[in-house]
Write a protein that holds these residues in place. Structure first.
Motif, mmCIF file in Angstrom:
data_model
loop_
_atom_site.group_PDB
_atom_site.id
_atom_site.type_symbol
_atom_site.label_atom_id
_atom_site.label_comp_id
_atom_site.label_asym_id
_atom_site.label_seq_id
_atom_site.Cartn_x
_atom_site.Cartn_y
_atom_site.Cartn_z
ATOM 1 N N ASP A 43 0.878 -1.277 0.005
ATOM 2 C CA ASP A 43 -0.064 -0.009 -0.016
ATOM 3 C C ASP A 43 0.890 1.228 0.131
ATOM 4 N N ARG A 44 0.169 2.523 0.075
ATOM 5 C CA ARG A 44 0.905 3.835 0.041
ATOM 6 C C ARG A 44 1.548 4.005 1.463
ATOM 7 N N GLY A 45 1.560 3.308 2.401
ATOM 8 C CA GLY A 45 1.947 3.640 3.847
ATOM 9 C C GLY A 45 3.427 4.294 3.707
ATOM 10 N N SER A 46 3.601 5.303 4.887
ATOM 11 C CA SER A 46 4.775 5.928 4.934
ATOM 12 C C SER A 46 5.993 5.031 4.998
ATOM 13 N N GLN A 47 6.071 3.919 5.497
ATOM 14 C CA GLN A 47 7.051 2.834 5.852
ATOM 15 C C GLN A 47 7.500 2.335 4.361
ATOM 16 N N TYR A 48 6.354 2.259 3.598
ATOM 17 C CA TYR A 48 6.869 1.625 1.957
ATOM 18 C C TYR A 48 7.351 2.823 1.103
ATOM 19 N N CYS A 49 6.999 3.656 1.449
ATOM 20 C CA CYS A 49 7.326 5.167 0.727
ATOM 21 C C CYS A 49 8.922 5.740 1.315
ATOM 22 N N SER A 50 9.237 5.363 2.432
ATOM 23 C CA SER A 50 10.592 5.869 3.057
ATOM 24 C C SER A 50 11.855 5.745 2.266
ATOM 25 N N THR A 51 12.662 6.322 2.541
ATOM 26 C CA THR A 51 13.957 6.364 1.781
ATOM 27 C C THR A 51 14.657 4.927 2.187
ATOM 28 N N LEU A 52 14.408 4.659 3.453
ATOM 29 C CA LEU A 52 15.221 3.389 3.698
ATOM 30 C C LEU A 52 14.652 2.157 2.852
ATOM 31 N N TYR A 53 13.484 2.133 2.799
ATOM 32 C CA TYR A 53 12.658 0.931 1.840
ATOM 33 C C TYR A 53 13.029 1.095 0.647
ATOM 34 N N GLN A 54 12.867 2.034 -0.077
ATOM 35 C CA GLN A 54 12.798 2.476 -1.426
ATOM 36 C C GLN A 54 14.408 2.440 -1.903
ATOM 37 N N SER A 55 15.398 2.452 -1.043
ATOM 38 C CA SER A 55 16.808 2.291 -1.477
ATOM 39 C C SER A 55 17.135 0.715 -1.493
ATOM 40 N N LEU A 56 16.394 0.064 -0.615
ATOM 41 C CA LEU A 56 16.519 -1.556 -0.569
ATOM 42 C C LEU A 56 16.082 -2.058 -1.868
ATOM 43 N N LEU A 57 14.844 -1.370 -2.305
ATOM 44 C CA LEU A 57 14.179 -1.897 -3.894
ATOM 45 C C LEU A 57 15.194 -1.475 -4.768
ATOM 46 N N THR A 58 16.008 -0.437 -4.595
ATOM 47 C CA THR A 58 16.779 -0.023 -5.815
ATOM 48 C C THR A 58 17.944 -0.780 -5.888
ATOM 49 N N ARG A 59 18.503 -0.838 -4.776
ATOM 50 C CA ARG A 59 19.775 -1.723 -4.481
ATOM 51 C C ARG A 59 19.782 -3.236 -5.059
ATOM 52 N N TYR A 60 18.552 -3.813 -4.823
ATOM 53 C CA TYR A 60 18.481 -5.309 -5.272
ATOM 54 C C TYR A 60 17.620 -5.249 -6.765
ATOM 55 N N ASP A 61 17.399 -4.143 -7.360
ATOM 56 C CA ASP A 61 16.703 -4.329 -8.694
ATOM 57 C C ASP A 61 15.512 -4.879 -8.606
ATOM 58 N N LEU A 62 14.724 -4.147 -7.816
ATOM 59 C CA LEU A 62 13.235 -4.802 -7.567
ATOM 60 C C LEU A 62 12.387 -3.726 -8.020
ATOM 61 N N GLU A 63 11.429 -4.154 -8.439
ATOM 62 C CA GLU A 63 10.350 -2.921 -9.138
ATOM 63 C C GLU A 63 9.276 -2.799 -8.120
ATOM 64 N N CYS A 64 8.991 -1.498 -7.731
ATOM 65 C CA CYS A 64 7.992 -1.224 -6.743
ATOM 66 C C CYS A 64 6.772 -0.897 -7.304
ATOM 67 N N SER A 65 5.689 -1.476 -6.673
ATOM 68 C CA SER A 65 4.223 -1.187 -6.977
ATOM 69 C C SER A 65 3.356 -0.825 -5.749
ATOM 70 N N MET A 66 2.572 -0.056 -5.914
ATOM 71 C CA MET A 66 1.546 0.592 -4.806
ATOM 72 C C MET A 66 0.097 0.436 -5.042
ATOM 73 N N SER A 67 -0.694 0.151 -4.188
ATOM 74 C CA SER A 67 -1.971 0.276 -4.290
ATOM 75 C C SER A 67 -2.662 1.640 -4.511
ATOM 76 N N ALA A 68 -3.857 1.890 -5.101
ATOM 77 C CA ALA A 68 -4.425 3.234 -5.388
ATOM 78 C C ALA A 68 -4.833 3.799 -3.979
ATOM 79 N N LYS A 69 -4.946 4.867 -3.567
ATOM 80 C CA LYS A 69 -4.997 5.351 -2.319
ATOM 81 C C LYS A 69 -6.511 5.064 -1.613
ATOM 82 N N GLY A 70 -6.483 4.438 -0.290
ATOM 83 C CA GLY A 70 -7.663 3.807 0.183
ATOM 84 C C GLY A 70 -8.308 2.768 -0.430
ATOM 85 N N ASN A 71 -7.604 2.171 -1.403
ATOM 86 C CA ASN A 71 -8.409 0.961 -1.928
ATOM 87 C C ASN A 71 -7.624 -0.431 -1.474
#
Length: 387
Positions: free
Chosen positions: A294-322
């Motif tokens: 989902d779009r929680g602040s934990q998943y949008c954080s710099t720490l989490y996003q940097s892990l996705l980038t470092r390991y070549d993973l594609e980030c996907s997020m739910s629509a707001k409130g769905n």
């Protein structure tokens, strides 16, 4: 290809400290061999983890652990003593028909607990009470019904009261008993047994923030043709007598297996990062995986996003409130809370940790039948597809 295969062989599965701690706690309760078998590990791994943990443990902590273990063993000893005494007296009826066992229970009901005698003899209490109501002479049809109730109750208890008639019917068919869902449902009603009921879902994460969000790459397509194509993650909270315990998970949509999890007293970016790290270790560091949340602040954080980038993973997020955009993760939390949490009281966070660990690693991944993968467990599904 040969160099790639050699590289894959050298990659070893890594485990987080949370995982090791809960695995060692399980080993303390059931033994190294049994725990290794339940978790798919080697006994030598558990011995190595235990040695390192003991080296870090202070003298006072060891004394407290021994005191707690001693108290637990005393309680178990008292229970086992009664079971052994029952076993000695019932030796001649263990292999007899249920009616013979009922007569034994009736004869010794003043000396021992009816519930414990039924457990030792492997019969349902409901069968005994029906036998007693009919004066010890049930008609043939009722006798068959009682035997069926016994088998259904045993299957129900093995599943810890978490499965209803459809799943229990499949379990009994696997055991060689020709029954259908309606027959099992009738037996459950006769015995007053019901699978644990659902409760209303409540949102956990906070999407009200100004951090960047990712597009929805799944668009509610929760199918995957192979492992490590699509992972979904989410966070939930669990109530204990000491306060909240937060749980983050990652699920592989191919088999619905929980491949990464982490627990903490605080709902931080580090929590979801630890769950992601466990998933990467257990899946041998795959690349190109769509990781949805989902779009929680934990998943949008710099720490989490940097892990996705470092390991070549594609980030996907739910629509707001769905919440339907992340339905598979919500479904897992629903199963966890209904089957293992609701109706129980957890005085400490450690007690909740043990319950969650055993549910994920022993019940959900290895035993629980999942409707989306042909009513078999996630590990059985992956083993079948690999074979």
């Amino acid at each position: 290809m040969a160099r790639q295969a050699a590289s894959m062989k050298k990659t070893r599965t890594r485990y987080s400290q949370d995982y090791k701690a809960e695995a060692l706690a399980l080993a303390d309760r059931v033994g190294i061999s049994a725990a290794a078998r339940e978790l798919g590990l080697q006994p030598s791994q558990l011995y190595q983890w235990r040695t390192k943990a003991q080296q870090r443990q202070s003298a006072s902590e060891r004394e407290q652990t021994l005191a707690d273990e001693n108290a637990r063993l005393k309680r178990q000893l008292a229970e086992k003593s009664e079971e052994l005494e029952i076993g000695k007296k019932s030796r001649g009826v263990l292999c007899q028909e249920p009616e013979v066992k009922y007569a034994f229970i009736h004869q010794h009901r003043q000396a021992f607990s009816i519930q414990r005698m039924c457990a030792v003899l492997g019969i349902a209490r409901s069968g005994y009470y029906v036998w007693r109501q009919r004066g010890g002479e049930p008609p043939p049809r009722r006798r068959q019904q009682t035997v069926l109730d016994q088998r259904v109750a045993q299957a129900y208890q093995r599943r810890k009261g978490r499965s209803g008639a459809p799943r229990l019917a499949l379990d009994l068919v696997d055991e060689g008993l020709a029954v259908n869902r309606k027959t099992v449902a009738a037996s459950l009603r006769r015995q007053g047994l019901r699978a644990k009921a659902a409760r209303k879902f409540k949102a956990t994460t906070n999407s009200r923030h100004s951090l960047p969000v990712a597009p929805n790459l799944l668009e509610q397509d929760f199918t995957a043709m192979a492992p490590n194509q699509k992972w979904v993650g989410d966070i939930t909270y669990l109530a204990t007598g000491e306060g909240w315990l937060y749980l983050a998970v990652l699920i592989d949509l191919y088999s619905r297996k929980v491949i990464g999890w982490a627990m903490s007293e605080r709902m931080t970016a580090g929590l979801v990062g630890d769950a992601l790290q466990m998933a990467l270790w257990r899946r041998k560091m795959p690349q190109g995986v769509i990781v949805h949340s989902d779009r929680g602040s934990q998943y949008c954080s710099t720490l989490y996003q940097s892990l996705l980038t470092r390991y070549d993973l594609e980030c996907s997020m739910s629509a707001k409130g769905n919440c339907y955009d992340n339905a598979c993760a919500e479904s897992f939390f629903h199963s966890l809370k209904v089957e293992a949490i609701h109706g129980e009281r957890f005085e400490t966070r450690d007690a909740m940790r043990r319950q969650v660990f055993e549910y994920i690693e022993m019940d959900y991944n290895r035993q629980r039948r999942h409707s989306a993968i042909g009513m078999i467990s996630p590990e059985a599904f992956e083993a079948r597809m690999i074979a």
